[in-house]
Structures are given as C-alpha cells and as structure tokens.
Design a protein around this motif. Structure first.
Motif, PDB file in Angstrom:
ATOM      1  N   PRO A  77       0.849  -1.126  -0.017  1.00 48.27           N
ATOM      2  CA  PRO A  77      -0.117  -0.207   0.001  1.00 48.27           C
ATOM      3  C   PRO A  77       0.936   1.237   0.057  1.00 48.27           C
ATOM      4  O   PRO A  77       1.600   1.437   0.490  1.00 48.27           O
ATOM      5  N   PHE A  78       0.458   2.238  -0.911  1.00 42.29           N
ATOM      6  CA  PHE A  78       1.026   3.651  -0.807  1.00 42.29           C
ATOM      7  C   PHE A  78       0.068   4.561  -1.025  1.00 42.29           C
ATOM      8  O   PHE A  78      -0.941   4.364  -1.444  1.00 42.29           O
ATOM      9  N   ARG A  79       0.632   5.833  -0.786  1.00 47.40           N
ATOM     10  CA  ARG A  79       0.089   7.150  -1.015  1.00 47.40           C
ATOM     11  C   ARG A  79       0.649   7.990  -2.103  1.00 47.40           C
ATOM     12  O   ARG A  79       1.862   7.906  -1.932  1.00 47.40           O
ATOM     13  N   CYS A  80       0.120   8.665  -3.130  1.00 48.47           N
ATOM     14  CA  CYS A  80       0.460   9.029  -4.115  1.00 48.47           C
ATOM     15  C   CYS A  80       1.206  10.556  -3.667  1.00 48.47           C
ATOM     16  O   CYS A  80       0.613  11.175  -2.575  1.00 48.47           O
ATOM     17  N   GLU A  81       2.023  11.363  -4.625  1.00 49.30           N
ATOM     18  CA  GLU A  81       2.184  12.610  -4.264  1.00 49.30           C
ATOM     19  C   GLU A  81       1.297  13.468  -4.260  1.00 49.30           C
ATOM     20  O   GLU A  81       1.066  14.655  -3.589  1.00 49.30           O
ATOM     21  N   ASN A  82       0.098  13.448  -4.877  1.00 46.33           N
ATOM     22  CA  ASN A  82      -1.219  14.296  -4.971  1.00 46.33           C
ATOM     23  C   ASN A  82      -1.769  14.326  -3.483  1.00 46.33           C
ATOM     24  O   ASN A  82      -2.311  15.375  -3.471  1.00 46.33           O
ATOM     25  N   CYS A  83      -1.717  13.294  -2.855  1.00 47.58           N
ATOM     26  CA  CYS A  83      -2.311  13.360  -1.401  1.00 47.58           C
ATOM     27  C   CYS A  83      -1.648  13.916  -0.555  1.00 47.58           C
ATOM     28  O   CYS A  83      -1.948  14.023   0.783  1.00 47.58           O
ATOM     29  N   ALA A  84      -0.151  14.062  -0.808  1.00 47.87           N
ATOM     30  CA  ALA A  84       0.746  14.735   0.370  1.00 47.87           C
ATOM     31  C   ALA A  84       0.185  16.052   0.760  1.00 47.87           C
ATOM     32  O   ALA A  84      -0.024  17.025  -0.112  1.00 47.87           O
ATOM     33  N   GLY A  85      -0.115  16.074   1.986  1.00 49.17           N
ATOM     34  CA  GLY A  85      -0.516  17.356   2.630  1.00 49.17           C
ATOM     35  C   GLY A  85      -1.833  17.928   2.578  1.00 49.17           C
ATOM     36  O   GLY A  85      -2.360  18.908   2.459  1.00 49.17           O
ATOM     37  N   VAL A  86      -2.733  16.776   1.692  1.00 51.60           N
ATOM     38  CA  VAL A  86      -4.244  17.238   1.400  1.00 51.60           C
ATOM     39  C   VAL A  86      -4.877  16.612   2.520  1.00 51.60           C
ATOM     40  O   VAL A  86      -4.964  15.316   2.823  1.00 51.60           O
ATOM     41  N   ASP A  87      -5.850  17.248   3.133  1.00 52.87           N
ATOM     42  CA  ASP A  87      -6.757  16.773   4.176  1.00 52.87           C
ATOM     43  C   ASP A  87      -8.341  16.519   3.418  1.00 52.87           C
ATOM     44  O   ASP A  87      -9.040  17.315   3.286  1.00 52.87           O
ATOM     45  N   PHE A  88      -8.265  15.181   2.962  1.00 54.21           N
ATOM     46  CA  PHE A  88      -9.499  14.932   2.260  1.00 54.21           C
ATOM     47  C   PHE A  88     -10.617  14.665   3.374  1.00 54.21           C
ATOM     48  O   PHE A  88     -10.476  14.200   4.545  1.00 54.21           O
ATOM     49  N   GLY A  89     -11.832  14.945   3.108  1.00 51.92           N
ATOM     50  CA  GLY A  89     -13.012  14.650   3.982  1.00 51.92           C
ATOM     51  C   GLY A  89     -13.178  13.160   3.976  1.00 51.92           C
ATOM     52  O   GLY A  89     -14.210  12.811   4.884  1.00 51.92           O
ATOM     53  N   PHE A  90     -12.954  12.271   3.186  1.00 51.35           N
ATOM     54  CA  PHE A  90     -13.145  11.038   3.007  1.00 51.35           C
ATOM     55  C   PHE A  90     -12.048  10.378   3.552  1.00 51.35           C
ATOM     56  O   PHE A  90     -10.959  10.525   3.381  1.00 51.35           O
ATOM     57  N   ARG A  91     -12.326   8.858   3.791  1.00 52.84           N
ATOM     58  CA  ARG A  91     -11.184   8.202   4.410  1.00 52.84           C
ATOM     59  C   ARG A  91     -10.567   7.484   3.030  1.00 52.84           C
ATOM     60  O   ARG A  91      -9.274   7.427   3.304  1.00 52.84           O
ATOM     61  N   PHE A  92     -11.279   7.162   2.047  1.00 49.76           N
ATOM     62  CA  PHE A  92     -10.570   6.838   0.718  1.00 49.76           C
ATOM     63  C   PHE A  92     -11.344   6.804  -0.313  1.00 49.76           C
ATOM     64  O   PHE A  92     -12.665   7.002  -0.209  1.00 49.76           O
ATOM     65  N   ALA A  93     -10.799   6.675  -1.487  1.00 55.35           N
ATOM     66  CA  ALA A  93     -11.582   6.863  -2.868  1.00 55.35           C
ATOM     67  C   ALA A  93     -11.275   5.813  -3.527  1.00 55.35           C
ATOM     68  O   ALA A  93     -10.112   5.587  -3.717  1.00 55.35           O
ATOM     69  N   ARG A  94     -12.276   5.346  -4.380  1.00 52.21           N
ATOM     70  CA  ARG A  94     -12.008   4.224  -5.133  1.00 52.21           C
ATOM     71  C   ARG A  94     -12.908   4.762  -6.654  1.00 52.21           C
ATOM     72  O   ARG A  94     -13.995   5.180  -6.593  1.00 52.21           O
ATOM     73  N   SER A  95     -12.433   4.255  -7.759  1.00 50.45           N
ATOM     74  CA  SER A  95     -13.256   4.146  -9.029  1.00 50.45           C
ATOM     75  C   SER A  95     -13.184   2.877  -9.716  1.00 50.45           C
ATOM     76  O   SER A  95     -12.113   1.991  -9.800  1.00 50.45           O
ATOM     77  N   ALA A  96     -14.299   2.860 -10.619  1.00 49.71           N
ATOM     78  CA  ALA A  96     -14.362   1.474 -11.412  1.00 49.71           C
ATOM     79  C   ALA A  96     -13.536   1.412 -12.456  1.00 49.71           C
ATOM     80  O   ALA A  96     -12.808   0.370 -12.681  1.00 49.71           O
ATOM     81  N   VAL A  97     -13.303   2.469 -13.174  1.00 47.18           N
ATOM     82  CA  VAL A  97     -12.586   2.389 -14.615  1.00 47.18           C
ATOM     83  C   VAL A  97     -11.998   3.608 -14.669  1.00 47.18           C
ATOM     84  O   VAL A  97     -12.130   4.748 -14.042  1.00 47.18           O
ATOM     85  N   THR A  98     -10.676   3.819 -15.435  1.00 45.31           N
ATOM     86  CA  THR A  98     -10.295   4.993 -15.768  1.00 45.31           C
ATOM     87  C   THR A  98     -11.031   5.918 -16.938  1.00 45.31           C
ATOM     88  O   THR A  98     -11.809   5.591 -17.490  1.00 45.31           O
ATOM     89  N   ALA A  99     -10.933   7.316 -16.733  1.00 42.32           N
ATOM     90  CA  ALA A  99     -11.662   8.201 -17.562  1.00 42.32           C
ATOM     91  C   ALA A  99     -11.066   8.407 -18.792  1.00 42.32           C
ATOM     92  O   ALA A  99     -10.569   9.483 -18.902  1.00 42.32           O
TER      93      ALA A  99
END
Length: 255
Positions: A77-99
């Motif tokens: 498990p890892f966290r990407c650079e985009n999440c560094a320092g970001v305080d999301f309101g959700f615990r985690f997010a997932r998606s079915a397919v790429t856009a």
C-alpha cells in the motif's frame, strides 16, 4: 410452495427490466451507440462487445487514499504525491474504470444530453468493481453527491443519484439523497487547477436540517473523480451531518 417476499421482489424487478428492455428496444434500434455497427440493446446499455474492449478497469497498484492508478510493480500500500499534505474529507476513494476518451464521451452524453440508455452500462461498471470490496464491510448507507437546484432544473435528473440507486440495489443498502444539499452554485471544474477546484467547492455543501445521521458509515457516489475536491467537500458535510466515516466510489477516475 409460495414465493418468499424477497423472491417476489426479485421476480417483480425481473419483469420490470424485461418490459423496460422491450420498450427501449422498440424505440431505439439495438445498435451500439458508440460505433453504430455492433448489435447492443438496452440490457447492454447500448455498448457493443468491441467497444467494451475500450474499458480500462482500475486495478492495483493504485493510491491507497485517492485511488489514483499507477503503472509498475508496486506490491505494498502507498500514497501518491497528489495526496501529500491534502486533508480529504473521506477516508478513501475508489473508481471502477479510468476516465479515457470513450468513458468521458459516454458520461458526458449521459448527463448532459439525456442519453439514459447508457445507464445500465455505467451502473454495471460501478457495481462489478464496488460490490466485492463493499459487500463484506459494515457500510450502512449510500449517498449521492447532490446537484445545485439550478443544475437540477437544467439537467432534470442527478446522474449521481441514479447511479447510487443502482449500486444500492446491488448491495442491498438504502440510498438517501437528502442528507446533504448543495448550497453554492459552482461552474464546471474542468478548466480549473487543483487549488482552484478545492476553493471552488469548499463551501458548496451543507447538512440538511432534520436529516441528521447518527454514526452511520456512508458510501458517497459520483460519476467522475479527478482531484477529489468535490467529493471531499461533500464528505465533510456528511461528517458534519453525523456520519462516522465516509468512503467514495465513482464510475470513472480522471487524472
């Protein structure tokens, strides 16, 4: 032996789906609405087999927090650079397919041009990816990201709510579209930077009075996630309403 209640409900839904398929196939020819060459009817969401090969499911590795997919052989498990320092309101997010371009075209036609015949296709993508991990966890409620009343009048339906109800039937979970409301009209996020998107929706959602939650664990549903600004702001409003935990599921994941 008489049918049990749940069997009668399933039989009733089967009859309704069969009748709906027949009605749609009578109005719309059973042809893929993307390539116009293959046979595809209402049950397939009017997407043929060859065009189906353009679907790119989100599979590991992906960011443990925001669900952004990555290439490579990452096995932990890892966290990407985009999440560094970001305080999301959700615990985690997932998606079915790429856009990818095909998926964005389908979603755009679905929500802006009333191409509701794509709904079974989109709902199937969401359910087949979300159901396995969610079915074994103690989630209590599904909530769609709400539209502002102005956009609701323009579109006449909320695509997130329709997809949430499809997922609710797949998971056997209740759907509540009235826990939070969109109190601020915001323009499309498409051309905004990540900081601008966050600022654009920071105060866009608020809990509804009289619709408080009491510690429920909530699955928040939307059609597309890019930076997570919209779903994060909505998740914060859900937590203000009394949700103990919020996760996000969307059909497609942008970058």
């Amino acid at each position: 032996m008489p049918m049990r209640t749940e069997e009668r409900v399933d039989a009733g839904w089967a009859w309704v789906n069969t009748a709906l398929d027949a009605a749609l196939n009578f109005v719309y020819p059973p042809v893929c609405q993307l390539c116009r060459q293959e046979r595809a009817g209402a049950r397939e969401g009017y997407v043929g087999g060859k065009c189906w090969t353009g679907v790119r499911f989100v599979t590991a590795p992906y960011c443990d927090r925001c669900g952004l997919p990555f290439d490579g052989d990452i096995i932990h498990p890892f966290r990407c650079e985009n999440c560094a320092g970001v305080d999301f309101g959700f615990r985690f997010a997932r998606s079915a397919v790429t856009a990818n371009a095909m998926m964005l075209d389908i979603i755009h036609r679905y929500k802006y041009h009333h191409a509701l015949w794509f709904e079974p296709f989109l709902a199937d993508l969401l359910a087949r990816q979300a159901q396995p991990p969610l079915a074994g966890a103690p989630w209590d409620l599904i909530v769609p990201v709400p539209l502002h009343p102005v956009k609701m009048r323009q579109r006449q339906f909320n695509q997130a709510e329709r997809l949430a109800r499809c997922l609710g039937r797949a998971l056997g979970l209740p759907v509540n579209a009235r826990v939070v409301r969109r109190v601020q009209f915001t323009e499309t996020q498409t051309r905004l930077s990540r900081p601008q998107r966050a600022a654009n929706v920071s105060a866009a959602f608020a809990p509804r009075r009289g619709k408080e939650l009491h510690g429920e664990r909530v699955i928040l549903v939307d059609d597309v996630m890019t930076t997570g600004a919209t779903t994060s702001a909505c998740a914060r409003a859900l937590r203000q309403a009394g949700a103990s935990e919020v996760c996000v599921w969307t059909v497609a994941r942008g970058t």
